[in-house]
Design a protein around this motif. Sequence first.
Motif, PDB file in Angstrom:
ATOM      1  N   SER A   1       0.749  -1.099   0.251  1.00  0.00           N
ATOM      2  CA  SER A   1      -0.113   0.064  -0.114  1.00  0.00           C
ATOM      3  C   SER A   1       0.832   1.122   0.150  1.00  0.00           C
ATOM      4  CB  SER A   1      -1.014   0.585   1.303  1.00  0.00           C
ATOM      5  OG  SER A   1      -1.761   0.927   1.275  1.00  0.00           O
ATOM      6  N   TRP A   2       1.550   1.109   0.842  1.00  0.00           N
ATOM      7  CA  TRP A   2       2.918   2.352   1.011  1.00  0.00           C
ATOM      8  C   TRP A   2       3.082   2.653  -0.172  1.00  0.00           C
ATOM      9  CZ3 TRP A   2       8.169   3.186   0.386  1.00  0.00           C
ATOM     10  CH2 TRP A   2       8.784   4.683   0.909  1.00  0.00           C
ATOM     11  N   PHE A   3       3.840   1.472  -0.642  1.00  0.00           N
ATOM     12  CA  PHE A   3       4.985   1.504  -2.186  1.00  0.00           C
ATOM     13  C   PHE A   3       3.769   2.389  -3.910  1.00  0.00           C
ATOM     14  CE2 PHE A   3       6.244  -0.064  -6.381  1.00  0.00           C
ATOM     15  CZ  PHE A   3       8.081  -0.194  -6.609  1.00  0.00           C
ATOM     16  N   LEU A   4       2.515   1.842  -3.167  1.00  0.00           N
ATOM     17  CA  LEU A   4       1.893   2.470  -4.264  1.00  0.00           C
ATOM     18  C   LEU A   4       1.402   3.711  -4.015  1.00  0.00           C
ATOM     19  CD1 LEU A   4      -0.384   2.655  -6.361  1.00  0.00           C
ATOM     20  CD2 LEU A   4      -1.579   1.373  -5.167  1.00  0.00           C
ATOM     21  N   ALA A   5       1.227   4.473  -2.718  1.00  0.00           N
ATOM     22  CA  ALA A   5       1.084   5.873  -2.273  1.00  0.00           C
ATOM     23  C   ALA A   5       2.018   5.905  -2.256  1.00  0.00           C
ATOM     24  CB  ALA A   5       0.597   5.966  -0.780  1.00  0.00           C
ATOM     25  N   ASN A   6       3.292   5.755  -2.211  1.00  0.00           N
ATOM     26  CA  ASN A   6       4.461   6.567  -2.552  1.00  0.00           C
ATOM     27  C   ASN A   6       4.509   7.244  -4.353  1.00  0.00           C
ATOM     28  OD1 ASN A   6       7.295   7.545  -2.024  1.00  0.00           O
ATOM     29  ND2 ASN A   6       8.372   5.531  -2.457  1.00  0.00           N
ATOM     30  N   MET A   7       4.497   6.248  -5.252  1.00  0.00           N
ATOM     31  CA  MET A   7       4.407   6.456  -6.509  1.00  0.00           C
ATOM     32  C   MET A   7       3.374   7.983  -6.603  1.00  0.00           C
ATOM     33  SD  MET A   7       4.251   3.156  -8.121  1.00  0.00           S
ATOM     34  CE  MET A   7       4.615   3.112 -10.595  1.00  0.00           C
ATOM     35  N   LEU A   8       2.395   7.321  -5.756  1.00  0.00           N
ATOM     36  CA  LEU A   8       1.268   8.427  -6.285  1.00  0.00           C
ATOM     37  C   LEU A   8       1.508   9.840  -5.630  1.00  0.00           C
ATOM     38  CD1 LEU A   8      -2.047   6.221  -5.289  1.00  0.00           C
ATOM     39  CD2 LEU A   8      -1.111   6.717  -7.200  1.00  0.00           C
ATOM     40  N   ILE A   9       1.883   9.998  -4.288  1.00  0.00           N
ATOM     41  CA  ILE A   9       1.820  11.054  -3.799  1.00  0.00           C
ATOM     42  C   ILE A   9       4.019  11.754  -3.925  1.00  0.00           C
ATOM     43  CG2 ILE A   9       0.501  11.232  -2.215  1.00  0.00           C
ATOM     44  CD1 ILE A   9       2.124  10.734  -0.245  1.00  0.00           C
ATOM     45  N   VAL A  10       4.328  11.676  -4.944  1.00  0.00           N
ATOM     46  CA  VAL A  10       5.998  11.585  -5.175  1.00  0.00           C
ATOM     47  C   VAL A  10       6.331  12.738  -4.998  1.00  0.00           C
ATOM     48  CG1 VAL A  10       5.428  11.712  -8.123  1.00  0.00           C
ATOM     49  CG2 VAL A  10       7.368  10.991  -6.780  1.00  0.00           C
ATOM     50  N   LYS A  11       5.085  13.452  -5.174  1.00  0.00           N
ATOM     51  CA  LYS A  11       6.311  14.922  -5.176  1.00  0.00           C
ATOM     52  C   LYS A  11       5.985  15.380  -3.931  1.00  0.00           C
ATOM     53  CE  LYS A  11       4.667  16.504 -10.164  1.00  0.00           C
ATOM     54  NZ  LYS A  11       3.711  17.777 -10.870  1.00  0.00           N
ATOM     55  N   ASN A  12       5.437  15.157  -2.417  1.00  0.00           N
ATOM     56  CA  ASN A  12       5.175  15.324  -1.233  1.00  0.00           C
ATOM     57  C   ASN A  12       5.846  13.571  -0.785  1.00  0.00           C
ATOM     58  OD1 ASN A  12       4.528  15.611   1.308  1.00  0.00           O
ATOM     59  ND2 ASN A  12       2.211  15.614   0.436  1.00  0.00           N
ATOM     60  N   LYS A  13       7.018  14.207  -0.587  1.00  0.00           N
ATOM     61  CA  LYS A  13       8.149  13.229   0.396  1.00  0.00           C
ATOM     62  C   LYS A  13       8.163  13.287   1.719  1.00  0.00           C
ATOM     63  CE  LYS A  13       9.926  11.092  -3.408  1.00  0.00           C
ATOM     64  NZ  LYS A  13       9.487  10.019  -3.731  1.00  0.00           N
TER      65      LYS A  13
ATOM     66  N   LYS B   1       4.652  14.172   2.811  1.00  0.00           N
ATOM     67  CA  LYS B   1       3.950  12.810   3.734  1.00  0.00           C
ATOM     68  C   LYS B   1       3.835  11.758   3.540  1.00  0.00           C
ATOM     69  CE  LYS B   1      -0.308  12.105   4.437  1.00  0.00           C
ATOM     70  NZ  LYS B   1      -1.217  11.694   5.876  1.00  0.00           N
ATOM     71  N   ALA B   2       4.774  11.125   2.578  1.00  0.00           N
ATOM     72  CA  ALA B   2       5.322   9.295   2.568  1.00  0.00           C
ATOM     73  C   ALA B   2       6.001   8.556   3.398  1.00  0.00           C
ATOM     74  CB  ALA B   2       6.162   9.573   1.254  1.00  0.00           C
ATOM     75  N   ARG B   3       6.860  10.094   4.185  1.00  0.00           N
ATOM     76  CA  ARG B   3       7.689   9.634   5.452  1.00  0.00           C
ATOM     77  C   ARG B   3       6.673   9.487   6.120  1.00  0.00           C
ATOM     78  NH1 ARG B   3      13.063   8.987   4.620  1.00  0.00           N
ATOM     79  NH2 ARG B   3      13.672  10.359   2.823  1.00  0.00           N
ATOM     80  N   ASP B   4       6.111  10.358   6.652  1.00  0.00           N
ATOM     81  CA  ASP B   4       4.988  10.498   7.636  1.00  0.00           C
ATOM     82  C   ASP B   4       4.440   9.682   7.842  1.00  0.00           C
ATOM     83  OD1 ASP B   4       3.335  11.544   9.757  1.00  0.00           O
ATOM     84  OD2 ASP B   4       1.520  11.202   7.725  1.00  0.00           O
ATOM     85  N   LEU B   5       3.628   9.264   6.552  1.00  0.00           N
ATOM     86  CA  LEU B   5       2.956   7.460   6.237  1.00  0.00           C
ATOM     87  C   LEU B   5       4.119   6.466   6.861  1.00  0.00           C
ATOM     88  CD1 LEU B   5       1.081   7.982   3.159  1.00  0.00           C
ATOM     89  CD2 LEU B   5      -0.114   8.254   5.556  1.00  0.00           C
ATOM     90  N   LEU B   6       4.926   6.027   6.927  1.00  0.00           N
ATOM     91  CA  LEU B   6       5.887   4.793   7.634  1.00  0.00           C
ATOM     92  C   LEU B   6       5.831   5.246   8.281  1.00  0.00           C
ATOM     93  CD1 LEU B   6       9.330   5.924   5.644  1.00  0.00           C
ATOM     94  CD2 LEU B   6       7.996   4.263   5.188  1.00  0.00           C
ATOM     95  N   ALA B   7       5.231   5.388   9.641  1.00  0.00           N
ATOM     96  CA  ALA B   7       5.103   5.227  11.230  1.00  0.00           C
ATOM     97  C   ALA B   7       3.790   4.472  11.404  1.00  0.00           C
ATOM     98  CB  ALA B   7       4.890   6.609  11.777  1.00  0.00           C
ATOM     99  N   LEU B   8       2.853   4.355   9.629  1.00  0.00           N
ATOM    100  CA  LEU B   8       1.735   3.285   9.716  1.00  0.00           C
ATOM    101  C   LEU B   8       2.567   2.142   9.154  1.00  0.00           C
ATOM    102  CD1 LEU B   8      -1.205   6.124   8.610  1.00  0.00           C
ATOM    103  CD2 LEU B   8      -0.406   4.731  10.437  1.00  0.00           C
ATOM    104  N   VAL B   9       3.482   2.081   8.345  1.00  0.00           N
ATOM    105  CA  VAL B   9       4.210   0.813   7.833  1.00  0.00           C
ATOM    106  C   VAL B   9       4.772   0.203   8.794  1.00  0.00           C
ATOM    107  CG1 VAL B   9       5.308   0.654   6.110  1.00  0.00           C
ATOM    108  CG2 VAL B   9       4.301   2.202   5.737  1.00  0.00           C
ATOM    109  N   ALA B  10       5.573   0.813   9.929  1.00  0.00           N
ATOM    110  CA  ALA B  10       6.475   0.555  10.705  1.00  0.00           C
ATOM    111  C   ALA B  10       5.386  -0.499  11.870  1.00  0.00           C
ATOM    112  CB  ALA B  10       6.638   0.269  11.083  1.00  0.00           C
TER     113      ALA B  10
END
Length: 539
Positions: free
Chosen positions: A182-194, A196-205
């Motif tokens: 899910s995060w891998f896809l999200a990271n592609m979608l919000i590629v210009k908002n790193k 936000k992508a990093r913030d979501l890593l807390a949920l990924v952990a």
Amino acid sequence: MKNWKILGKSTNSIDNIIEVLLSNREINDKESFFHPKDPTLLTPKDVGIHAIELKQAFQRIQKAIEKKESIVVYTDYDADGITAGAVLWEALFELGARVMPYVPHRVDEGYGLSEKGIDRVQKEFDPTLIITVDHGITAVSQVAYAKKHGIDVVVTDHHVKQQRDPNCPLIHTTDLAGVGISWFLANMLIVKNKEKARDLLALVAIGTIADMVPLVGANRSLVVYGMKELKATKRLGIVALLKDAGVIQDALTTSDVSHILAPRINAMGRLEHALDALRLLCTKNADRATSLAQVLHITNSERQQLTIDTTLQAVKLYKDSKNIPNILVVSDASYNQGVIGLVAGKLVETYYRPAIVIAVGEIISKASVRSIRGFDVISFLRKHSSLLVDVGGHPMAAGFTIETKNIKKFTKVVEEVAQRDIKESLLIRSIAIDLEIPLTAIRSSLYERMTDFAPFGLGNPEPVFATKKVTVESIRLIGAKQNHLKLKLSSFDAVGFGLGEWYGKIKQGMTVDVAYTIDKNTWNGNTSLQLKLRDIRIP
């Protein structure tokens, strides 16, 4: 009695110990292991995702965003699925998509995509696109049903494939947890908002640790970077959950995630409705976060008691049996679907056999399965799929649906096959020990080098050592139930959680062999190294 498997040659040199640990974990690239790649730089090849299929899924989602189509992120109800749903929903919402999350009810709709769930989603949100997270790879007929009703589907899943895939774009790999995909896809979608992508890593952990996937390769990257985000996150729901659990945020460990946070998130899907767990992770209201954290705490306490009660009943079924079968199958109408997986795990822990626990329904029954090392339970179950409505999962854990009228026949068949096919050697508990070392090798410098191997988990277990012929200087029982052991071995304190049965077998002055991990203990402001015992042998 556990079978000790000592993997490496004995040494007392710190450098040599580290080399043995690396060899035992088959780590050839030290640089990428000790300094994992930034997850935002991971490629489809790094995570085992087919690039062409990924492109097809990505394009369909982009089209839905641009045309303001109604999108539903259809989650699973466990910690992996809930965090995966939160990740993708937030990413799509950030992009301005018309998107809503949907969490199925465990009892009313069951696991994964269902016709009943699709009907509810269509009535409530009228979507033209459903994106599944942490399920869907076996949903061939359900995807066809959705298409028949004018709804496209994109599947993101990490479970083992069947012979036939759903006819829709797929993002699939067994290398990641559902939340990782899910995060891998999200990271592609919000590629210009790193950011936000990093913030979501807390949920990924949280989701990755909770789902017990091997913490190597890309998963190691996700958890190493994700834990950094988790320790610093300002997410109100996570902060409230940590506060309610009494966990200090900046000292958070992977053990805290797996034993304290994940069970609270899982409890909602087990006993109530997992939507409140999703709300907790995503809320921006502090009062709402506090109240939801309390709901999760109370529900988890209820789950704990229900698990204890059900486990006691299930364990008793084999307590006086002289010939315990090679696979355990228990079924009862009183079993709650939400805890049967936990009960299966407890049966494995007690009897060291693969275990199947079935919550019996009037017409349809649900089962959860847990296995032992070396026995691929999903392959085993699929050989008997003619007796099942559906089945899915992993080699070590699975679930299935069965018509209640077939339970008796199924039980007889699998017990007979397991008796023939499961070798006795598989049913002997074993403990993998990295190497034998003298107690004199245990120093702060060794401990600090070992911490570089963290985070620990499947594929990268916490280092286990053995020392033989150690003199017991003192021994006593500790804990509220007096079921834990406290020893003094030379200059080290040693704690054996759940090893209270050894009290009376060991006396002061005896020599013993011990298997253990090394831990740092702080008490009254003093910090020292201690041994956490995994097993004891009397030579």
